[in-house]
Design a protein around this motif. Structure first.
Motif, PDB file in Angstrom:
ATOM      1  N   ALA A   2     -28.282  13.823  -3.832  1.00 30.37           N
ATOM      2  CA  ALA A   2     -28.748  13.481  -5.175  1.00 30.37           C
ATOM      3  C   ALA A   2     -30.057  14.203  -5.492  1.00 30.37           C
ATOM      4  O   ALA A   2     -30.821  14.565  -4.612  1.00 30.37           O
ATOM      5  CB  ALA A   2     -28.973  11.978  -5.275  1.00 30.37           C
ATOM      6  N   SER A   3     -30.305  14.391  -6.760  1.00 26.14           N
ATOM      7  CA  SER A   3     -31.575  14.928  -7.244  1.00 26.14           C
ATOM      8  C   SER A   3     -32.137  13.884  -8.193  1.00 26.14           C
ATOM      9  O   SER A   3     -31.542  13.600  -9.234  1.00 26.14           O
ATOM     10  CB  SER A   3     -31.345  16.250  -7.976  1.00 26.14           C
ATOM     11  OG  SER A   3     -32.570  16.762  -8.441  1.00 26.14           O
ATOM     12  N   VAL A   4     -33.257  13.270  -7.799  1.00 22.22           N
ATOM     13  CA  VAL A   4     -33.838  12.184  -8.588  1.00 22.22           C
ATOM     14  C   VAL A   4     -35.286  12.504  -8.926  1.00 22.22           C
ATOM     15  O   VAL A   4     -35.872  13.443  -8.396  1.00 22.22           O
ATOM     16  CB  VAL A   4     -33.740  10.837  -7.829  1.00 22.22           C
ATOM     17  CG1 VAL A   4     -32.276  10.469  -7.591  1.00 22.22           C
ATOM     18  CG2 VAL A   4     -34.477  10.914  -6.504  1.00 22.22           C
ATOM     19  N   LYS A   5     -35.875  11.709  -9.811  1.00 19.29           N
ATOM     20  CA  LYS A   5     -37.258  11.908 -10.246  1.00 19.29           C
ATOM     21  C   LYS A   5     -38.040  10.623 -10.053  1.00 19.29           C
ATOM     22  O   LYS A   5     -37.518   9.532 -10.273  1.00 19.29           O
ATOM     23  CB  LYS A   5     -37.305  12.285 -11.729  1.00 19.29           C
ATOM     24  CG  LYS A   5     -36.584  13.561 -12.083  1.00 19.29           C
ATOM     25  CD  LYS A   5     -36.617  13.774 -13.591  1.00 19.29           C
ATOM     26  CE  LYS A   5     -35.816  14.990 -13.997  1.00 19.29           C
ATOM     27  NZ  LYS A   5     -35.767  15.150 -15.468  1.00 19.29           N
ATOM     28  N   GLY A   6     -39.317  10.760  -9.679  1.00 20.64           N
ATOM     29  CA  GLY A   6     -40.220   9.621  -9.636  1.00 20.64           C
ATOM     30  C   GLY A   6     -40.470   9.105 -11.048  1.00 20.64           C
ATOM     31  O   GLY A   6     -40.163   9.779 -12.047  1.00 20.64           O
ATOM     32  N   THR A   7     -41.041   7.930 -11.149  1.00 24.57           N
ATOM     33  CA  THR A   7     -41.267   7.279 -12.445  1.00 24.57           C
ATOM     34  C   THR A   7     -42.114   8.136 -13.379  1.00 24.57           C
ATOM     35  O   THR A   7     -41.735   8.381 -14.531  1.00 24.57           O
ATOM     36  CB  THR A   7     -41.941   5.910 -12.235  1.00 24.57           C
ATOM     37  OG1 THR A   7     -41.095   5.118 -11.401  1.00 24.57           O
ATOM     38  CG2 THR A   7     -42.156   5.198 -13.558  1.00 24.57           C
ATOM     39  N   ASN A   8     -43.273   8.604 -12.911  1.00 23.54           N
ATOM     40  CA  ASN A   8     -44.141   9.402 -13.783  1.00 23.54           C
ATOM     41  C   ASN A   8     -43.528  10.757 -14.102  1.00 23.54           C
ATOM     42  O   ASN A   8     -43.674  11.258 -15.224  1.00 23.54           O
ATOM     43  CB  ASN A   8     -45.532   9.563 -13.171  1.00 23.54           C
ATOM     44  CG  ASN A   8     -46.358   8.302 -13.313  1.00 23.54           C
ATOM     45  OD1 ASN A   8     -46.103   7.467 -14.172  1.00 23.54           O
ATOM     46  ND2 ASN A   8     -47.359   8.150 -12.466  1.00 23.54           N
ATOM     47  N   PHE A   9     -42.825  11.365 -13.146  1.00 16.14           N
ATOM     48  CA  PHE A   9     -42.165  12.639 -13.408  1.00 16.14           C
ATOM     49  C   PHE A   9     -41.083  12.460 -14.471  1.00 16.14           C
ATOM     50  O   PHE A   9     -40.922  13.292 -15.358  1.00 16.14           O
ATOM     51  CB  PHE A   9     -41.583  13.225 -12.120  1.00 16.14           C
ATOM     52  CG  PHE A   9     -41.236  14.679 -12.248  1.00 16.14           C
ATOM     53  CD1 PHE A   9     -42.197  15.656 -12.008  1.00 16.14           C
ATOM     54  CD2 PHE A   9     -39.967  15.075 -12.629  1.00 16.14           C
ATOM     55  CE1 PHE A   9     -41.886  17.000 -12.146  1.00 16.14           C
ATOM     56  CE2 PHE A   9     -39.650  16.421 -12.770  1.00 16.14           C
ATOM     57  CZ  PHE A   9     -40.608  17.391 -12.528  1.00 16.14           C
ATOM     58  N   THR A  10     -40.364  11.352 -14.403  1.00 18.92           N
ATOM     59  CA  THR A  10     -39.362  11.037 -15.427  1.00 18.92           C
ATOM     60  C   THR A  10     -40.034  10.941 -16.793  1.00 18.92           C
ATOM     61  O   THR A  10     -39.520  11.463 -17.783  1.00 18.92           O
ATOM     62  CB  THR A  10     -38.634   9.719 -15.089  1.00 18.92           C
ATOM     63  OG1 THR A  10     -37.932   9.891 -13.855  1.00 18.92           O
ATOM     64  CG2 THR A  10     -37.665   9.316 -16.183  1.00 18.92           C
ATOM     65  N   ASN A  11     -41.182  10.292 -16.843  1.00 15.80           N
ATOM     66  CA  ASN A  11     -41.883  10.119 -18.118  1.00 15.80           C
ATOM     67  C   ASN A  11     -42.332  11.448 -18.721  1.00 15.80           C
ATOM     68  O   ASN A  11     -42.227  11.653 -19.928  1.00 15.80           O
ATOM     69  CB  ASN A  11     -43.075   9.184 -17.951  1.00 15.80           C
ATOM     70  CG  ASN A  11     -42.643   7.752 -17.751  1.00 15.80           C
ATOM     71  OD1 ASN A  11     -41.548   7.355 -18.109  1.00 15.80           O
ATOM     72  ND2 ASN A  11     -43.525   6.958 -17.160  1.00 15.80           N
ATOM     73  N   ILE A  12     -42.828  12.380 -17.899  1.00 19.70           N
ATOM     74  CA  ILE A  12     -43.314  13.651 -18.472  1.00 19.70           C
ATOM     75  C   ILE A  12     -42.177  14.600 -18.837  1.00 19.70           C
ATOM     76  O   ILE A  12     -42.383  15.547 -19.584  1.00 19.70           O
ATOM     77  CB  ILE A  12     -44.324  14.375 -17.557  1.00 19.70           C
ATOM     78  CG1 ILE A  12     -43.658  14.863 -16.277  1.00 19.70           C
ATOM     79  CG2 ILE A  12     -45.542  13.536 -17.282  1.00 19.70           C
ATOM     80  CD1 ILE A  12     -44.347  16.056 -15.669  1.00 19.70           C
ATOM     81  N   THR A  13     -40.982  14.357 -18.299  1.00 16.84           N
ATOM     82  CA  THR A  13     -39.844  15.212 -18.636  1.00 16.84           C
ATOM     83  C   THR A  13     -38.930  14.578 -19.683  1.00 16.84           C
ATOM     84  O   THR A  13     -37.907  15.161 -20.046  1.00 16.84           O
ATOM     85  CB  THR A  13     -39.034  15.566 -17.361  1.00 16.84           C
ATOM     86  OG1 THR A  13     -38.599  14.373 -16.731  1.00 16.84           O
ATOM     87  CG2 THR A  13     -39.871  16.401 -16.407  1.00 16.84           C
TER      88      THR A  13
END
Length: 140
Positions: A2-13
């Motif tokens: 899987a390729s996932v994002k952290g919470t803050n990374f999700t927010n900036i993208t």
């Protein structure tokens, strides 16, 4: 895989971008350094080593110490929790401790809700020797 994002990374993208607290993303780190020379300091004593402003987020606490005495310990916390950052750690031999090694997960990134002093709390036995500390935090 899987390729996932952290919470803050999700927010900036995200579209539109979700604002992130600058203390957690692109914030400036600050440090408060102190030292103390203990001489038969009783077990259960507190040593104040930093005063954090309201809103400060703690990212690391580093403590270096001489051999302070047999069965002696130091915990690192504040007035709300004596071991918020580092649980009681042996100081019988010279060494160091830090949140990255012995730290409590709840203390990492902990945000101060009011001006708060960081305390080293002695335990086990009285201590004699040099203690140096650095508290690394962000506040924006």
């Amino acid at each position: 895989m899987a390729s996932v994002k952290g919470t803050n990374f999700t927010n900036i993208t995200a579209t539109p971008i979700v604002k992130i607290d600058s203390g957690e993303w692109t914030g400036k780190l600050r440090v408060q350094y102190d030292s103390y020379e203990a001489s038969s300091l009783a077990s259960g004593s507190d040593i104040s080593v930093a005063r954090l402003p309201k809103g400060a987020k703690v990212w690391d606490v580093i403590v270096h110490f001489d051999a302070l005495g047999g069965s002696s310990t130091i915990a690192v916390g504040d007035s709300g929790d004596a071991d918020r950052y580092i649980a009681a750690t042996s100081t019988a031999s010279a060494g160091q401790m830090s949140m990255s090694q012995e730290g409590a997960i709840a203390g990492f990134g902990y945000e101060q809700t009011a001006e708060t002093d960081v305390l080293l709390t002695t335990g086990g036995a009285s201590i004699t020797g040099t203690i140096k500390s650095a508290v690394i935090y962000s506040v924006e």
